[in-house]
Design a protein around this motif. Structure first.
Motif, short mmCIF file in Angstrom:
data_model
loop_
_atom_site.label_atom_id
_atom_site.label_comp_id
_atom_site.label_asym_id
_atom_site.label_seq_id
_atom_site.Cartn_x
_atom_site.Cartn_y
_atom_site.Cartn_z
N UNK A 63 0.82 -1.20 0.00
CA UNK A 63 0.00 0.00 0.00
C UNK A 63 0.86 1.26 0.00
N UNK A 64 0.34 2.27 -0.65
CA UNK A 64 0.87 3.63 -0.55
C UNK A 64 -0.29 4.57 -0.79
N UNK A 65 -0.04 5.85 -0.66
CA UNK A 65 -1.13 6.83 -0.76
C UNK A 65 -0.82 7.84 -1.85
N UNK A 66 -1.84 8.15 -2.64
CA UNK A 66 -1.72 9.20 -3.63
C UNK A 66 -2.26 10.47 -2.98
N UNK A 67 -1.48 11.54 -3.09
CA UNK A 67 -1.83 12.81 -2.46
C UNK A 67 -1.89 13.87 -3.55
N UNK A 68 -3.06 14.48 -3.73
CA UNK A 68 -3.26 15.49 -4.77
C UNK A 68 -3.73 16.78 -4.11
N UNK A 69 -3.14 17.90 -4.52
CA UNK A 69 -3.48 19.19 -3.95
C UNK A 69 -3.71 20.22 -5.07
N UNK A 70 -4.41 21.30 -4.72
CA UNK A 70 -4.66 22.36 -5.70
C UNK A 70 -5.72 21.98 -6.71
N UNK A 71 -6.89 21.57 -6.23
CA UNK A 71 -7.97 21.14 -7.12
C UNK A 71 -8.40 22.26 -8.07
#
Length: 224
Positions: A213-221
């Motif tokens: 597992x890992x996490x996708x992190x998205x910012x600035x929608x």
């Protein structure tokens, strides 16, 4: 909190094999007893060791800002909800949504429902009294033990969570979702890069080393 939780080193506990207990369950129990994150979660009153994954993601990405409006998808048992509440403070709002009933988390708004149901989407927006600044998803399907199948299943779940986030996020908002390492993240990443200013992967230290597992992190929608 930075680095591993307190109590990371200690005496290793070994269980005597109980009659009728499988080898797999024996190993799981030993791992739980010797896991510093499990002990730290108990000490801090977190409902799961997974709470530290969000702590470590946020220490790195600075997503949980004071006064933010946060949606926690698949929130049960509530560890991520607890961390979000701590970090956004009393001026913020956290809506915890899960398909199954979960014990309320003091300070959070707990909803039961399927996040794919338009009624659940409307209930979340009503509870927030506006759009969300951050959508979190630590959801994972039941694993089959077949890596390729499990990868496809969690990617499909992450894409559904993203679809939900695109409907409820305010401009500039963020999105975090659990995925498994594998070969089909490309489609999800392309969608994210089209709608968010920055996208990256994070594997928090609390994620076990033997886990994919890992996490996708998205910012600035960026709304369409």
């Amino acid at each position: 909190m930075k680095g591993p939780p307190p109590g990371g080193r200690g005496v290793t506990t070994r269980l005597r094999t109980a009659k009728g207990r499988s080898t797999a369950s024996q190993k799981w129990l030993e791992r739980q007893l010797n896991d510093p994150y499990v002990r730290a979660a108990q000490a801090r009153g977190y409902r799961s060791r997974a709470a530290f994954k969000l702590v470590e993601i946020d220490d790195k990405a600075r997503l949980l800002k004071p006064g933010a409006r946060v949606v926690d998808l698949g929130a049960a048992p509530g560890g991520w909800t607890q961390v979000a509440l701590e970090r956004i403070g009393p001026a913020g709002k956290v809506v915890a949504l899960d398909l199954l009933a979960m014990d309320p988390v003091p300070g959070a708004i707990t909803l039961q429902g399927d996040f794919q149901d338009p009624a659940a989407e409307q209930a979340v927006l009503a509870a927030l009294a506006g759009q969300a600044d951050l959508v979190l998803s630590d959801m994972a399907p039941n694993t089959t033990g077949h890596a390729a199948t499990d990868h496809l299943r969690i990617m499909a779940l992450a894409e559904l969570a993203l679809d939900f986030a695109l409907k409820v996020l305010a401009p500039g908002g963020g999105f975090v979702a659990k995925v498994f390492q594998g070969g089909s993240e490309k489609g999800l990443l392309e969608q994210l890069k089209q709608r968010f200013a920055a996208v990256r992967h994070v594997k928090p230290p609390a994620s076990r080393k033997d886990s994919s597992e890992l996490y996708v992190v998205a910012t600035g929608f960026r709304p369409a």
